[in-house]
Scaffold this motif. Sequence first.
Motif, PDB file in Angstrom:
ATOM      1  N   MET A   1      14.754 -39.960  -6.844  1.00  0.00           N
ATOM      2  CA  MET A   1      14.959 -38.717  -6.539  1.00  0.00           C
ATOM      3  C   MET A   1      16.536 -37.531  -6.988  1.00  0.00           C
ATOM      4  SD  MET A   1      12.581 -38.115  -4.700  1.00  0.00           S
ATOM      5  CE  MET A   1      11.884 -36.734  -3.799  1.00  0.00           C
ATOM      6  N   ASP A   2      17.332 -38.412  -7.498  1.00  0.00           N
ATOM      7  CA  ASP A   2      18.851 -37.600  -7.295  1.00  0.00           C
ATOM      8  C   ASP A   2      18.282 -36.902  -9.273  1.00  0.00           C
ATOM      9  OD1 ASP A   2      19.558 -38.565  -5.224  1.00  0.00           O
ATOM     10  OD2 ASP A   2      20.995 -39.262  -5.808  1.00  0.00           O
ATOM     11  N   GLU A   3      17.144 -37.202  -9.627  1.00  0.00           N
ATOM     12  CA  GLU A   3      17.299 -37.188 -11.533  1.00  0.00           C
ATOM     13  C   GLU A   3      16.136 -35.833 -10.694  1.00  0.00           C
ATOM     14  OE1 GLU A   3      19.163 -37.840 -13.394  1.00  0.00           O
ATOM     15  OE2 GLU A   3      20.376 -39.027 -11.947  1.00  0.00           O
ATOM     16  N   ILE A   4      15.556 -35.732 -10.353  1.00  0.00           N
ATOM     17  CA  ILE A   4      14.598 -34.446  -9.994  1.00  0.00           C
ATOM     18  C   ILE A   4      15.521 -33.164 -10.408  1.00  0.00           C
ATOM     19  CG2 ILE A   4      12.742 -32.651  -9.008  1.00  0.00           C
ATOM     20  CD1 ILE A   4      12.212 -35.510  -6.998  1.00  0.00           C
ATOM     21  N   ARG A   5      14.849 -32.269 -10.909  1.00  0.00           N
ATOM     22  CA  ARG A   5      15.589 -30.609 -11.330  1.00  0.00           C
ATOM     23  C   ARG A   5      15.760 -30.327  -9.731  1.00  0.00           C
ATOM     24  NH1 ARG A   5      17.532 -30.082 -17.217  1.00  0.00           N
ATOM     25  NH2 ARG A   5      17.133 -28.636 -16.702  1.00  0.00           N
ATOM     26  N   VAL A   6      16.459 -29.174 -10.251  1.00  0.00           N
ATOM     27  CA  VAL A   6      16.390 -28.109  -8.957  1.00  0.00           C
ATOM     28  C   VAL A   6      16.925 -26.505 -10.204  1.00  0.00           C
ATOM     29  CG1 VAL A   6      17.731 -29.127  -7.801  1.00  0.00           C
ATOM     30  CG2 VAL A   6      19.296 -27.603  -9.506  1.00  0.00           C
ATOM     31  N   GLY A   7      15.979 -25.792  -9.595  1.00  0.00           N
ATOM     32  CA  GLY A   7      16.432 -24.161  -9.952  1.00  0.00           C
ATOM     33  C   GLY A   7      17.004 -23.671  -8.392  1.00  0.00           C
ATOM     34  N   ASP A   8      16.984 -22.343  -8.972  1.00  0.00           N
ATOM     35  CA  ASP A   8      17.950 -21.631  -8.697  1.00  0.00           C
ATOM     36  C   ASP A   8      17.762 -21.416  -6.989  1.00  0.00           C
ATOM     37  OD1 ASP A   8      18.819 -20.318 -10.982  1.00  0.00           O
ATOM     38  OD2 ASP A   8      17.097 -18.498 -11.559  1.00  0.00           O
ATOM     39  N   ALA A   9      16.715 -21.644  -6.578  1.00  0.00           N
ATOM     40  CA  ALA A   9      16.685 -21.758  -5.186  1.00  0.00           C
ATOM     41  C   ALA A   9      17.290 -21.968  -4.330  1.00  0.00           C
ATOM     42  CB  ALA A   9      15.103 -21.379  -4.492  1.00  0.00           C
ATOM     43  N   GLU A  10      17.609 -23.793  -4.863  1.00  0.00           N
ATOM     44  CA  GLU A  10      18.446 -24.926  -4.338  1.00  0.00           C
ATOM     45  C   GLU A  10      19.228 -24.537  -4.974  1.00  0.00           C
ATOM     46  OE1 GLU A  10      15.522 -25.515  -6.964  1.00  0.00           O
ATOM     47  OE2 GLU A  10      14.634 -27.140  -5.911  1.00  0.00           O
TER      48      GLU A  10
ATOM     49  N   GLY B   1      31.512 -24.107  -8.456  1.00  0.00           N
ATOM     50  CA  GLY B   1      31.780 -24.209 -10.085  1.00  0.00           C
ATOM     51  C   GLY B   1      30.555 -25.123 -10.279  1.00  0.00           C
ATOM     52  N   GLN B   2      30.270 -25.939 -10.088  1.00  0.00           N
ATOM     53  CA  GLN B   2      29.345 -27.426  -9.719  1.00  0.00           C
ATOM     54  C   GLN B   2      27.956 -26.808  -9.687  1.00  0.00           C
ATOM     55  OE1 GLN B   2      31.631 -30.560  -8.018  1.00  0.00           O
ATOM     56  NE2 GLN B   2      32.864 -30.418  -9.894  1.00  0.00           N
ATOM     57  N   ALA B   3      28.053 -26.422  -8.350  1.00  0.00           N
ATOM     58  CA  ALA B   3      27.087 -26.429  -8.076  1.00  0.00           C
ATOM     59  C   ALA B   3      26.517 -24.618  -8.889  1.00  0.00           C
ATOM     60  CB  ALA B   3      26.926 -25.099  -6.097  1.00  0.00           C
ATOM     61  N   ALA B   4      26.732 -23.594  -8.700  1.00  0.00           N
ATOM     62  CA  ALA B   4      26.587 -23.086 -10.324  1.00  0.00           C
ATOM     63  C   ALA B   4      25.834 -23.613 -11.494  1.00  0.00           C
ATOM     64  CB  ALA B   4      27.445 -21.974 -10.478  1.00  0.00           C
ATOM     65  N   VAL B   5      25.874 -24.146 -11.832  1.00  0.00           N
ATOM     66  CA  VAL B   5      25.492 -25.464 -12.569  1.00  0.00           C
ATOM     67  C   VAL B   5      24.441 -26.365 -12.485  1.00  0.00           C
ATOM     68  CG1 VAL B   5      27.476 -24.518 -14.829  1.00  0.00           C
ATOM     69  CG2 VAL B   5      27.938 -26.058 -13.188  1.00  0.00           C
ATOM     70  N   ALA B   6      24.550 -26.588 -11.530  1.00  0.00           N
ATOM     71  CA  ALA B   6      23.694 -27.863 -11.416  1.00  0.00           C
ATOM     72  C   ALA B   6      22.831 -28.538 -11.766  1.00  0.00           C
ATOM     73  CB  ALA B   6      24.205 -28.371  -9.681  1.00  0.00           C
ATOM     74  N   ARG B   7      21.788 -29.035 -12.318  1.00  0.00           N
ATOM     75  CA  ARG B   7      20.609 -29.213 -13.085  1.00  0.00           C
ATOM     76  C   ARG B   7      19.412 -29.860 -12.017  1.00  0.00           C
ATOM     77  NH1 ARG B   7      22.284 -30.494 -19.193  1.00  0.00           N
ATOM     78  NH2 ARG B   7      23.967 -29.683 -19.083  1.00  0.00           N
ATOM     79  N   THR B   8      20.535 -30.979 -10.981  1.00  0.00           N
ATOM     80  CA  THR B   8      19.638 -32.060 -10.487  1.00  0.00           C
ATOM     81  C   THR B   8      20.372 -32.590  -9.057  1.00  0.00           C
ATOM     82  OG1 THR B   8      21.007 -34.184 -10.736  1.00  0.00           O
ATOM     83  CG2 THR B   8      19.764 -33.944 -12.174  1.00  0.00           C
ATOM     84  N   ARG B   9      19.797 -32.344  -8.497  1.00  0.00           N
ATOM     85  CA  ARG B   9      19.252 -33.247  -6.850  1.00  0.00           C
ATOM     86  C   ARG B   9      20.691 -33.665  -6.775  1.00  0.00           C
ATOM     87  NH1 ARG B   9      13.045 -33.459  -3.604  1.00  0.00           N
ATOM     88  NH2 ARG B   9      13.463 -31.342  -4.213  1.00  0.00           N
ATOM     89  N   GLY B  10      20.411 -34.698  -7.421  1.00  0.00           N
ATOM     90  CA  GLY B  10      22.039 -35.693  -7.286  1.00  0.00           C
ATOM     91  C   GLY B  10      23.597 -34.774  -7.202  1.00  0.00           C
ATOM     92  N   GLU B  11      23.076 -34.090  -8.750  1.00  0.00           N
ATOM     93  CA  GLU B  11      24.665 -32.982  -8.211  1.00  0.00           C
ATOM     94  C   GLU B  11      24.893 -32.877  -8.071  1.00  0.00           C
ATOM     95  OE1 GLU B  11      23.927 -30.977 -12.100  1.00  0.00           O
ATOM     96  OE2 GLU B  11      24.090 -33.048 -13.517  1.00  0.00           O
ATOM     97  N   LEU B  12      23.898 -31.417  -6.990  1.00  0.00           N
ATOM     98  CA  LEU B  12      23.840 -30.862  -6.201  1.00  0.00           C
ATOM     99  C   LEU B  12      24.669 -31.824  -4.627  1.00  0.00           C
ATOM    100  CD1 LEU B  12      21.450 -28.248  -5.591  1.00  0.00           C
ATOM    101  CD2 LEU B  12      23.560 -27.765  -6.231  1.00  0.00           C
ATOM    102  N   SER B  13      23.772 -32.656  -4.325  1.00  0.00           N
ATOM    103  CA  SER B  13      24.069 -33.047  -2.867  1.00  0.00           C
ATOM    104  C   SER B  13      25.483 -34.647  -3.347  1.00  0.00           C
ATOM    105  CB  SER B  13      22.738 -34.966  -2.792  1.00  0.00           C
ATOM    106  OG  SER B  13      23.121 -35.474  -3.720  1.00  0.00           O
ATOM    107  N   MET B  14      25.453 -34.795  -4.609  1.00  0.00           N
ATOM    108  CA  MET B  14      27.282 -35.030  -4.477  1.00  0.00           C
ATOM    109  C   MET B  14      28.522 -34.037  -3.905  1.00  0.00           C
ATOM    110  SD  MET B  14      28.580 -35.616  -8.177  1.00  0.00           S
ATOM    111  CE  MET B  14      29.798 -33.799  -8.769  1.00  0.00           C
ATOM    112  N   LEU B  15      28.110 -32.513  -3.730  1.00  0.00           N
ATOM    113  CA  LEU B  15      28.226 -31.807  -3.919  1.00  0.00           C
ATOM    114  C   LEU B  15      29.019 -31.784  -2.189  1.00  0.00           C
ATOM    115  CD1 LEU B  15      27.526 -28.825  -5.939  1.00  0.00           C
ATOM    116  CD2 LEU B  15      29.671 -29.882  -6.397  1.00  0.00           C
ATOM    117  N   PHE B  16      28.171 -32.409  -1.106  1.00  0.00           N
ATOM    118  CA  PHE B  16      28.317 -32.279   0.365  1.00  0.00           C
ATOM    119  C   PHE B  16      28.682 -33.734   0.186  1.00  0.00           C
ATOM    120  CE2 PHE B  16      25.993 -29.356  -1.007  1.00  0.00           C
ATOM    121  CZ  PHE B  16      26.691 -27.740  -0.671  1.00  0.00           C
ATOM    122  N   ASP B  17      28.860 -34.891  -0.119  1.00  0.00           N
ATOM    123  CA  ASP B  17      28.942 -35.979   0.679  1.00  0.00           C
ATOM    124  C   ASP B  17      29.963 -36.469   1.324  1.00  0.00           C
ATOM    125  OD1 ASP B  17      26.727 -37.018  -1.232  1.00  0.00           O
ATOM    126  OD2 ASP B  17      27.639 -37.746  -2.540  1.00  0.00           O
ATOM    127  N   ASP B  18      30.862 -35.469   0.741  1.00  0.00           N
ATOM    128  CA  ASP B  18      32.450 -35.791   1.805  1.00  0.00           C
ATOM    129  C   ASP B  18      32.438 -34.722   3.199  1.00  0.00           C
ATOM    130  OD1 ASP B  18      32.978 -34.211   0.188  1.00  0.00           O
ATOM    131  OD2 ASP B  18      35.010 -34.391   0.267  1.00  0.00           O
TER     132      ASP B  18
END
Length: 164
Positions: free
Chosen positions: A1-10, A37-54
């Motif tokens: 699921m982490d490799e699923i691409r995200v769109g502007d809404a996510e 900055g990372q959220a603005a260029v994130a391509r996958t759910r994994g990239e977004l979710s790692m921003l909130f891990d801590d």
Amino acid sequence: MDEIRVGDAERSNALDRLGTLFADGYLDVGEFEERTGQAAVARTRGELSMLFDDLPAEPFTLEKRTPSEVELDEKLAAKRRMDTAIYTTLIGGLAVYLVLEIGLDLDYAWVVWPVVGILAAAWYAVFDISDEEDKILEELLEKERSHRAERLKLAAERRKKLGK
């Protein structure tokens, strides 16, 4: 699921959540700018979710608070309720006065104002807040509002810079 691409809404939802966490004090300015900055260029759910891990999923409350912290929180909550009661009393008094004065054309509609004044003063006794406590609590609430507003302003400016 982490490799699923995200769109502007996510990405936009992630930026909103980061802004809220920043405003609540979970992130400092540097962390906030880096993560947005990372959220603005994130391509996958994994990239977004790692921003909130801590970061907490929901606001965290300390289990072990001192009695003075508990008392302060209770007094601040009582102050908020008291302010609401006073404003409601004043608005209600104005409405009653206008109905009596304009609607019914009563000469003694002015009697509403002393009653409103007594009720407004009575709220202090109901909520057990002295004049001195009221001033201190108002200062604390104003600092809290001001601090949160400043952080929200910074979050909004960061979103504009990111073009989101």
